[in-house]
Scaffold this motif. Structure first.
Motif, PDB file in Angstrom:
ATOM      1  N   MET A  30      21.720  41.591   3.141  1.00  0.00           N
ATOM      2  CA  MET A  30      20.741  40.375   3.940  1.00  0.00           C
ATOM      3  C   MET A  30      21.785  40.580   5.425  1.00  0.00           C
ATOM      4  O   MET A  30      23.760  40.382   5.122  1.00  0.00           O
ATOM      5  N   PRO A  31      21.363  40.483   6.842  1.00  0.00           N
ATOM      6  CA  PRO A  31      22.332  40.260   7.710  1.00  0.00           C
ATOM      7  C   PRO A  31      22.937  39.323   7.770  1.00  0.00           C
ATOM      8  O   PRO A  31      22.275  38.005   7.720  1.00  0.00           O
ATOM      9  N   ASP A  32      23.676  38.992   8.231  1.00  0.00           N
ATOM     10  CA  ASP A  32      25.016  37.794   9.513  1.00  0.00           C
ATOM     11  C   ASP A  32      23.933  37.012   9.699  1.00  0.00           C
ATOM     12  O   ASP A  32      23.821  37.538  11.073  1.00  0.00           O
ATOM     13  N   PRO A  33      23.629  35.916  10.425  1.00  0.00           N
ATOM     14  CA  PRO A  33      23.121  34.807  10.903  1.00  0.00           C
ATOM     15  C   PRO A  33      24.022  34.889  12.887  1.00  0.00           C
ATOM     16  O   PRO A  33      25.388  35.207  12.685  1.00  0.00           O
ATOM     17  N   THR A  34      23.384  34.973  13.635  1.00  0.00           N
ATOM     18  CA  THR A  34      23.715  35.086  14.585  1.00  0.00           C
ATOM     19  C   THR A  34      24.123  33.769  15.114  1.00  0.00           C
ATOM     20  O   THR A  34      22.821  32.918  15.335  1.00  0.00           O
ATOM     21  N   ARG A  35      24.850  33.307  15.964  1.00  0.00           N
ATOM     22  CA  ARG A  35      25.079  31.472  16.228  1.00  0.00           C
ATOM     23  C   ARG A  35      25.193  32.018  17.255  1.00  0.00           C
ATOM     24  O   ARG A  35      25.032  32.668  18.660  1.00  0.00           O
ATOM     25  N   LEU A  36      24.185  30.097  17.747  1.00  0.00           N
ATOM     26  CA  LEU A  36      24.012  29.821  18.973  1.00  0.00           C
ATOM     27  C   LEU A  36      24.121  29.129  19.519  1.00  0.00           C
ATOM     28  O   LEU A  36      24.592  28.326  21.005  1.00  0.00           O
ATOM     29  N   THR A  37      25.468  28.196  18.963  1.00  0.00           N
ATOM     30  CA  THR A  37      25.818  26.995  19.723  1.00  0.00           C
ATOM     31  C   THR A  37      27.585  27.151  19.374  1.00  0.00           C
ATOM     32  O   THR A  37      27.865  27.724  17.959  1.00  0.00           O
ATOM     33  N   THR A  38      28.120  26.348  19.844  1.00  0.00           N
ATOM     34  CA  THR A  38      29.525  26.238  18.966  1.00  0.00           C
ATOM     35  C   THR A  38      30.125  25.159  19.091  1.00  0.00           C
ATOM     36  O   THR A  38      31.615  25.083  18.695  1.00  0.00           O
ATOM     37  N   ASP A  39      30.243  23.978  19.813  1.00  0.00           N
ATOM     38  CA  ASP A  39      30.488  23.173  20.109  1.00  0.00           C
ATOM     39  C   ASP A  39      30.503  22.245  18.167  1.00  0.00           C
ATOM     40  O   ASP A  39      31.866  21.591  18.451  1.00  0.00           O
ATOM     41  N   GLY A  40      30.209  22.851  16.775  1.00  0.00           N
ATOM     42  CA  GLY A  40      30.221  22.727  15.519  1.00  0.00           C
ATOM     43  C   GLY A  40      29.789  21.056  15.390  1.00  0.00           C
ATOM     44  O   GLY A  40      30.136  20.286  13.864  1.00  0.00           O
TER      45      GLY A  40
END
Length: 267
Positions: free
Chosen positions: A1-11
């Motif tokens: 299962m590939p690691d997800p790509t993060r699209l936002t970083t503000d949390g």
């Protein structure tokens, strides 16, 4: 299962992402402890824009026609009373469905790809139903009743609606014709299923499943075959939305108690 790509970083807490045809992502952001706001993130950009910069009340759960010319969303009127707003994107002209006085919880609207109907979950004396109204907010019709019914989603061609229902004891995944007939359970799965989203070709559903005590994102064919797990994390992954190219799904992922949008390929 590939690691997800993060699209936002503000949390910041996010909900209800939805891809538009051009790849823009619209989602709900908890801007402050008392204000939920609709945001729009364009492909390749890091900073989203406010969909309605002048909004002063809670707005969430947006849904768009295929051409994004008309959209609908839930708007808070205060004291847990929420109405459905149906807006013409070019003119800004609104039609509304007013639920009446007291506490009234319209939730999870879905607009027909052509914009002629909007369906949503609505509490009644007979339980939580899925109902639909016309583009003018009138001509209310019941599509699904019996138990708790929620999270309707029109298929890309508008012929069917996916939804989840407790009618058989647990929240299972179903589809029905757009008029409420021909109800079919997709699969009998242990644990709560919710928030289905159609693939662009209308052959599969992505959804959230509390399979093993944690919420993760899965995909399945309409006949219950080819069930695949798309996320596997100790924290919650939820609110799946299919990319227009059909090759990936975006979702809200919780990581170390913070919430961002992620993308994962679909096999």
């Amino acid at each position: 299962m590939p690691d997800p790509t993060r699209l936002t970083t503000d949390g910041t807490l996010k909900q209800d992402p939805l891809f538009l045809k051009g790849g823009d992502l619209v989602y709900t952001l908890l801007e402050s402890p008392v204000l939920m706001r609709l945001m729009r993130l364009k492909p390749g950009e890091k900073t989203p824009a406010k969909l309605h910069p002048d909004a002063t009340t809670n707005e969430f759960e947006a849904t768009f026609t295929a051409d994004a010319g008309t959209y609908a969303f839930v708007q808070s009127r205060g004291n847990l009373n929420m109405r459905l707003v149906i807006r013409d994107a070019a003119t800004g002209k609104d039609a509304t469905f007013e639920p009446g006085g007291g506490f009234a919880g319209i939730r999870r609207p879905a607009i027909h790809p052509k914009g002629d109907r909007v369906c949503f979950a609505f509490p009644t004396a007979n339980g939580q139903e899925i109902v639909s109204v016309g583009r003018d907010g009138k001509d209310r019709k019941t599509l699904a009743s019996g138990g708790i019914n929620n999270w309707p989603a029109y298929s890309p061609d508008g012929s069917r609606v996916a939804f989840c229902s407790s009618r058989d004891g647990e929240f299972d995944l179903y589809t029905m014709a757009a008029d409420g007939s021909d109800v079919k359970r997709v699969a009998k799965l242990d644990g709560m299923q919710m928030r289905p989203c159609w693939s662009p070709d209308g052959t599969r559903l992505a959804f959230t499943w509390n399979r093993d005590g944690n919420y993760d994102v899965y995909a399945v064919n309409l006949d219950g075959t080819n069930l695949v797990r798309l996320t596997d994390h100790a924290e919650r992954d939820d609110y799946a939305t299919w990319h227009p190219d059909g090759k990936s799904v975006a979702f809200v992922g919780e990581r170390a108690g913070k919430f961002d949008l992620y993308s994962v390929p679909v096999r």
